[in-house]
Design a protein around this motif. Structure first.
Motif: not given
Length: 197
Positions: A100-105, A136-137, A139
């Motif tokens: 997972r990419v770090g800023d993925y919420k 928000s958040g 993919e």
């Protein structure tokens, strides 16, 4: 021609009045996501209104989601066959994913639903399309979810909530009892209608 039109109108109006054949149904949801679903009919709001809660995990992403939806049902011919549409909110969580990419919420936003359901005795089967718009958040901005849900009906219609007919009877009986009690406290017998209370 007029008679058949009136017959069809009467049939249509009678189907709108009839509600679902259950108060509570719960089961498994299989589709783009896997999960569980529970529907509760809320006659205090409307005879044809349900609150559905869906807990699911995605087959495409390492996410889980909880969705709560208010749904209006539109019975067809009988209360055992319904079309429904609704809106609600969802909030998700992230599952372990080393890629997972770090800023993925975790996703959160508004969900819509449209579907059809069929009831057989204690079984409820439905199919739906449930787009989820992430405010928000997530993919993507929007997830398109479809599913078939198989539910068991532990509580049939009016097992949880009182029927309007029973409620009216109870209110009338309560009013009768109150009048009887008032007459007794005023010294007036129930058959002495000419005496003032």
């Amino acid at each position: 021609m007029k008679k058949s039109f009136l017959a069809i109108t009467a049939l249509f109006c009678s189907t709108i009045i009839i509600a679902q054949s259950y108060d509570l149904a719960a089961g498994v949801r299989l589709g783009t996501d896997l999960g569980i679903s529970a529907k509760l009919r809320l006659p205090p709001i409307d005879e044809n209104f349900t609150l559905e809660t869906i807990l699911q995990t995605s087959l495409e992403r390492e996410e889980g989601m909880l969705t709560v939806l208010g749904e209006q049902h539109f019975p067809l011919i009988t209360r055992r066959v319904n079309l429904y549409a609704g809106i609600g909110v969802h909030a998700g969580w992230l599952e372990n994913d080393p890629d997972r990419v770090g800023d993925y919420k975790a996703p959160a936003g508004i969900s819509f639903i449209g579907g059809a359901e069929l009831n057989f005795k204690n079984i409820n089967i439905s199919t739906d399309f449930k787009p989820a718009v992430n405010l928000s958040g997530g993919e993507k901005r929007m997830y398109s979810q479809t599913a078939i849900t198989l539910r068991y009906i532990p509580f049939k219609r009016y097992d949880i909530f009182e029927s309007p007919r029973t409620k009216r009877k109870r209110k009338r009986q309560k009013a009768r009892d109150q009048r009887r009690q008032d007459r007794t406290t005023n010294g007036k017998k129930s058959w002495q209608f000419w005496k003032k209370g």
